[in-house]
Design an enzyme around this catalytic site. Sequence first.
Site, PDB file in Angstrom:
ATOM      1  N   GLU A 277       0.844  -1.207   0.000  1.00  0.00           N
ATOM      2  CA  GLU A 277       0.000   0.000   0.000  1.00  0.00           C
ATOM      3  C   GLU A 277       0.877   1.255   0.000  1.00  0.00           C
ATOM      4  O   GLU A 277       0.722   2.134   0.839  1.00  0.00           O
ATOM      5  CB  GLU A 277      -0.938  -0.011   1.203  1.00  0.00           C
ATOM      6  CG  GLU A 277      -1.941  -1.142   1.153  1.00  0.00           C
ATOM      7  CD  GLU A 277      -3.035  -1.022   2.195  1.00  0.00           C
ATOM      8  OE1 GLU A 277      -2.825  -0.338   3.205  1.00  0.00           O
ATOM      9  OE2 GLU A 277      -4.109  -1.618   1.988  1.00  0.00           O
TER      10      GLU A 277
ATOM     11  N   GLU B 217      -5.639  -7.565  -1.487  1.00  0.00           N
ATOM     12  CA  GLU B 217      -6.114  -7.857  -0.135  1.00  0.00           C
ATOM     13  C   GLU B 217      -7.585  -7.538  -0.162  1.00  0.00           C
ATOM     14  O   GLU B 217      -7.968  -6.381  -0.295  1.00  0.00           O
ATOM     15  CB  GLU B 217      -5.457  -6.937   0.904  1.00  0.00           C
ATOM     16  CG  GLU B 217      -4.098  -7.350   1.359  1.00  0.00           C
ATOM     17  CD  GLU B 217      -3.507  -6.333   2.345  1.00  0.00           C
ATOM     18  OE1 GLU B 217      -4.257  -5.714   3.119  1.00  0.00           O
ATOM     19  OE2 GLU B 217      -2.279  -6.161   2.306  1.00  0.00           O
TER      20      GLU B 217
HETATM   21  C1  GAL Z   1      -4.028  -3.102   4.848  1.00  0.00           C
HETATM   22  C2  GAL Z   1      -2.588  -3.561   4.994  1.00  0.00           C
HETATM   23  C3  GAL Z   1      -2.505  -4.835   5.800  1.00  0.00           C
HETATM   24  C4  GAL Z   1      -3.336  -4.709   7.050  1.00  0.00           C
HETATM   25  C5  GAL Z   1      -4.760  -4.364   6.684  1.00  0.00           C
HETATM   26  C6  GAL Z   1      -5.691  -4.151   7.848  1.00  0.00           C
HETATM   27  O1  GAL Z   1      -4.085  -1.761   4.642  1.00  0.00           O
HETATM   28  O2  GAL Z   1      -1.973  -3.746   3.755  1.00  0.00           O
HETATM   29  O3  GAL Z   1      -1.190  -5.105   6.114  1.00  0.00           O
HETATM   30  O4  GAL Z   1      -2.789  -3.717   7.815  1.00  0.00           O
HETATM   31  O5  GAL Z   1      -4.791  -3.179   5.984  1.00  0.00           O
HETATM   32  O6  GAL Z   1      -5.748  -5.241   8.652  1.00  0.00           O
END
Ligand code: GAL
Length: 942
Positions: A188, A275
């Site tokens: 990110e 994700e």
């Molecule tokens: C995303 C990040 C992950 C984790 C998730 C929230 O922004 O890439 O590593 O932090 O959010 O659990």
Amino acid sequence: MRLLAVVLVLLGSLTATTPVVAAPVAVDSGQHEVSYDKYSLTVDGKRVMLWSGEFHYFRLPSPELWRDVLEKVRAAGFSGVSLYFHWGYHSPSPGVYDFTGVRDVDRLLRLADELGLYVVARPGPYINAETSGGGFPAWLKTVVGRARSSDPGYTAAYTDWLGHINPIIARHQVGRGGSVIAYNVENEYAVNVDPAYMENLQRLARDAGIDVPIVHNNCCGGDLANWSSGRGAVQIPGVDDYPQSFDCRNPDTWGPWGHGVTRRLRDDAPVYAAEYQAGAIDLDNAGYDKCRELTGPSYMKAFYKNNAIASGATMYGYYMTYGGTSWGWLPQPNDVYTSYDYGSAITESRQLTAKYDEFKRQGYFMTTVAPLTKTDAATAPVPADAAVFTLARANPDSRTQFVLVRQADRAGTADLATTLEWSTPDGEYQVPVRVNGRDAKILVAGYDLGGQRLVWSNSEILTHVTVSGRDVAVLYGRDGEQGSTVLRYDSAPTVKVLDGEVRSSYQDGDLRLDYVHAGLSRVEVSGGGRPPVLLLLGTDETAAGFWRQDTSAGPVLVRGTSLVRSAEVKGNRVTLRADTDRATEVEVFAPARHLTVGGRSVPVRRTSSGSLLGALPGPEEVRLPELVNWRHRAESPGAGESGWTTADKTTTASPIKPKSLPVLYTDEYGHHNGNVWYRGGFTANGAEKTVSVNAITGRRGIYLVWLNGRYLGSAAGGVQADSEPVNPDPGRGDFAVPAGLLVDGQQATVTVLVENMGHNDDWTADDIRHKQPRGLFGVAVEGATSPISWQIRGSRPTDGERGPMNTGGLQGEREGWHLPVLGAEGSDRWQRPPGVMSPGVSWYRTNFRLDLPRGHDVSLGLRFDDTTARGYRVLIFVNGWNMGQYLNGVGPQREFVLPAGVLRDHNTLTFAVIATEAAQDGPGPVRLVTLGNHRTGAAPDL
Ligand code: GAL
């Protein structure tokens, strides 16, 4: 790098017309070629549906259990895993790296390969992940130069990390016979970005022999810097999306943060939901069960299915699939506590939930139905009722259609029934559909299902297999909903209803079956110019009861067990490694006559469905010992003369400057984890009034203050000293100097114990958050006239097996009081507990023996039942492993998962209790609890 990208894209387009094969190829030791085009990744020209789940090895300090979790992931139909690699977990100090024991990522990658799971490797260097420092080693806070930029100091540091991790990843790539199929740079990386840094990360990867596509997970739906073009662009830009928010207190919330992954970032690369939300952090102490509700099956149906049809994504990473435990000092304290259960499909104690069932329903479909790997947007059939919304995609080669059916009002809860005017590849049809509340379906038309032709169905497809020349297909719908399935034949086939109520009619080549989804209906269709097929028509629940495993003799289907880990067919025998959580029947569709489960032959009979049916025992009862015979030892504040360092630094690399000098930040003195003791000496004048302290601990952290051995009190530590807006007073505590305690001209000592709850993340890539100090930020004694000279004593990075994040700087930790075998002093100094807790640190210790049934997977936890509001917290050490911190009265966590591996037959449980006030009794009542009990077909005990 650019050139290679072009070559890969070209290769991708050459293979775009080859036959599609979606099911993951069992990864073998041979070499394969990874490529991609706008539709999907390909391996040797075959399309891959990368349906992967996120797993954090560092949150499960028991490599034996990695297999358990990854087998469960695989058994749900996932074809891959997304794996972060945690720099700080491997590197206690600059230039020192450890990849052994619980850090043996080579073993992890071998395992993924063995289980046939593709891997998206995510080595950061920054990973976020609610872990201390966002995965950065805490020593990076003392390196000059902005992290996540091209600054030379940071560049030298991360180049060393990647120099260690990249070669490990490289040797497990698909091209070298492993299963790493993609490489994720950064995380990110969306604000304060530096394209030269992104380029360099990719250059280093290529130089280390990384030849799989390079991907990135862009934040927040793709609108911030997304690396899809320009300098620093990656081959396959992906998107992270958490549409349900993290508001677990309101689990009925419905998509406040958007719709999902619907956009294509690059025309020449597949859509990648890097994700996608599969749980939530528990920001507001609601407890993870609420997070599981927030992200439960109806959310999964509506949002995941919408993604698939809206975008045609063929690469997914579900965050998290198994969350695990932020043991030791792994948590990033501002967002999480010890448990990182995350409300995931597989709980922290490795139990399967209703979310797991939904993953299975969708995962089996996504990885079974090959035409899904190559789809374009298509015209959707129009529903008679506009309250129903449809969206469609079609495979341009097979013309198979996929139609999403959901409420037009995304948050609508009405029970809608209507008809679709559906122009399928096999003709025009009127198809009845129903959407009851927060539901969504992907209906399929024009699909070559094994040897059958599925014209259309308003049931959804779970999976299908071909066993001994007969197709077996599992279709499903919600309990009580009407279902219809139309199959095409050359002539009227023979229809035999084996179970349930199914009406059939045949007209002009179409066999139509009508039924109500209830239990499990069974219909066998034979003749009509096609191989026979057994249709298993189930409900959501009965469909999720099926397990599919691929064997060298073809796929098998199993029903009845609580898990099937693996299957093998040899001669006439099918052998399962399967679990049961109760006595159950077991039904197996396999080319075999005999059945072995968990090493034992199971008597079976052949059913009218052509399957094998037998019975399996459930688990034996688990008996747990009580925790008794506690011993106690007090740790005197700041006691002992060894291990102290003079703290006299006047400068710091942190952009956050202290309130008073010297700089007392723990990291400046090499103490990166856990509690730290400070001692400040000065000459008193007798007129001192107040000791004013500022300390930064991270959320929920505390500090305690003594003067000349007298306890003055405690305060909450600050979270951060912001520079904008200025917060000069983080974690402030003012402690009155008791009258008469200090005498003019005599030496005085202020002693402070400061907890370091873990380090801030660096999401903003600006060093302001990440380089926030820990420890004392400033101390002033009002009325004092002489300066304070400081000493500090903290953790020492000694514990090779458990690693640097296991322990802090308590005297007991430094002297090994938490270890199973006590040092030279032995147990003589440990006494019966005094019946009161004094402010400060006291240690409690007991032993217990486990006698768990053999051949079982028993998951245990430690539960704190204390409901009194007493100010204390407990560091929990099991056989020396710090399994988390219980915060009495702060919550919400009362139950701590203790994984097998850390637990053994003979165990030592040690508590370091930090009390902020005097209280009756010890930190009780405390007990062991059973969190799961399965008889397991996994041969060795887990
Ligand atoms: C995303 C990040 C992950 C984790 C998730 C929230 O922004 O890439 O590593 O932090 O959010 O659990």
